[in-house]
Design a protein around this motif. Structure first.
Motif, short mmCIF file in Angstrom:
data_model
loop_
_atom_site.label_atom_id
_atom_site.label_comp_id
_atom_site.label_asym_id
_atom_site.label_seq_id
_atom_site.Cartn_x
_atom_site.Cartn_y
_atom_site.Cartn_z
N PRO A 39 56.75 -4.77 122.19
CA PRO A 39 55.41 -4.67 122.03
C PRO A 39 55.04 -5.79 120.79
CG PRO A 39 57.19 -3.18 120.58
CD PRO A 39 57.70 -4.31 121.40
N HIS A 45 52.21 -2.10 117.80
CA HIS A 45 52.50 -1.72 118.49
C HIS A 45 52.49 -2.54 119.57
CE1 HIS A 45 48.36 -3.33 117.90
NE2 HIS A 45 48.24 -3.58 118.86
N LEU A 46 52.57 -1.33 120.96
CA LEU A 46 52.25 -2.22 122.19
C LEU A 46 50.62 -2.39 122.72
CD1 LEU A 46 54.35 -1.55 125.12
CD2 LEU A 46 52.20 -1.14 125.63
N HIS A 51 52.09 -6.94 126.21
CA HIS A 51 52.89 -6.71 126.43
C HIS A 51 53.50 -7.95 128.12
CE1 HIS A 51 55.58 -3.46 128.61
NE2 HIS A 51 55.26 -4.13 129.88
N ASP A 90 55.47 1.62 118.18
CA ASP A 90 56.43 1.92 119.11
C ASP A 90 57.49 2.52 118.81
OD1 ASP A 90 58.63 -0.24 119.22
OD2 ASP A 90 58.49 -1.32 117.51
N GLY A 94 56.71 6.38 120.95
CA GLY A 94 55.54 5.84 122.52
C GLY A 94 54.22 6.15 122.25
#
Length: 360
Positions: A39, A45-46, A51, A90, A94
């Motif tokens: 993330p 967040h990712l 990433h 995260d 997910g």
């Protein structure tokens, strides 16, 4: 912490010592989850693009097992249509937090997957990830428009957004070249992709009217160079034209031309673009100018940006992708073979290009 001996190509006088590079790599490692996901920072967040950038930095640092886990996360989470959602929370679940599917996000894992293969020579990895690259590229090219540009997303309900972004399409240009390299390496050439790449490059070089006007953003300025669509005199002309609008001497690169805000990611990406052009001295100068963003007290990670009129870090976040972009720029300048091959592009497929209005 990552051993300084494993980060020898990440040493650059005035930018990173071996110990500092090792600390930054360790900072990215600390952000990576047990399932391989990276993330922005823990609790945030990712997204698939950032990433991938963090995974590439791990490979440049010799953390190949961790990078492979990042790509396997992408393989496991790829949607049936070949895409990924724009953002995932995260945490162990997910869950997606943005169910749009952005084409440049979906294309970019091909860059990282090819980079990992060049870093490791792992044929089994490339065979395992080839279906991922093939499906992702298919999703992206479904949104290519008759003029060559790529529509920038599909909405959650599947509606295609046909408007194109120059930054996104330029990133996709690099990704298509890497996807073609993967296809050639596994013995499955894709002539349709070669044609699509040529049409996309032509649109970027010759038809700015086919893209939304985002000229106030620095990424629209340098990404045609970074993504390999503009080279030679055309690249030089473009960078010189925007230099004074975006570069703040001693501080870095503005994210937006009319805001007093410099950002680490854009600065490192411009440094990479300058390296691609053969201007290593200016590249190093840019990287040295953002040393003020390094947070030694936070494990050698980097603040996302700095508002110089207010003398304030903003936003107050230390992102894995900012650190990753800086490590990749240093790796290119240090001669890391995989990184120079992916961004230099000399050995990447060029596509089947129509006649163009610019000589590059």
């Amino acid at each position: 912490m990552t051993s300084p001996g494993r980060t020898e190509r990440l040493v650059l006088p005035g930018v990173l010592t071996a110990e500092q590079a090792a600390a930054t790599v360790a900072g990215i490692v600390a952000v990576q989850r047990a399932d391989g996901a990276v993330p922005w920072f823990r609790g945030h967040h990712l997204d698939p693009w950032d990433h991938t950038e963090a995974a590439m930095a791990l490979d440049a640092a010799g953390e190949h097992d961790r990078a492979e886990r990042a790509y396997d996360w992408l393989r496991r989470h790829q949607l049936p249509d070949g895409s990924w959602y724009a953002a995932y929370a995260d945490g162990d679940a997910g869950a997606p937090t943005d169910r749009g599917r952005e084409t440049n996000f979906v294309a970019y894992p091909a860059v990282g997957i090819w980079h990992h293969f060049l870093s490791t020579g792992d044929d089994a990895f490339l065979e395992r990830l080839w279906p991922t690259v093939r499906a992702a590229t298919g999703f992206v090219l479904e949104l290519q428009q008759p003029g060559g540009q790529i529509g920038w997303k599909r909405e959650e309900d599947g509606t295609a957004v046909t408007d194109a972004l120059l930054t996104g399409s330029s990133s996709i240009h690099q990704a298509l070249r890497c996807a073609l390299a993967v296809a050639e390496a596994v013995g499955e050439p894709q002539p349709d992709w070669e044609l699509a790449l040529g049409q996309l490059g032509h649109a970027i070089r010759c038809h700015p009217d086919r893209f939304l006007d985002k000229a106030r953003f620095s990424m629209d300025w340098y990404y045609p160079v970074l993504g390999g669509a503009l080279t030679g005199p055309a690249a030089k002309e473009r960078i010189e034209e925007g230099w004074d609008r975006f570069v703040v001497p001693g501080l870095g690169v503005r994210c937006v031309s009319d805001r007093p805000w410099v950002t680490g990611g854009e600065s490192a990406e411009l440094a990479l673009a300058l390296w691609v052009m053969g201007e290593s001295e200016r590249s190093v100068e840019i990287l040295r100018s953002i040393r003020h963003l390094r947070a030694e007290e936070h494990g050698g990670m980097y603040w996302t940006g700095y508002v110089f009129e207010d003398d304030a870090v903003w936003p107050v976040e230390l992102t894995s992708w900012t650190a990753g972009s800086i490590l990749l720029a240093v790796a290119a300048l240090g001669g890391d073979e995989a990184t120079t091959a992916v961004f230099g592009g000399e050995r990447l497929p060029a596509g089947l290009e129509p006649d163009c209005c610019l000589s590059t």
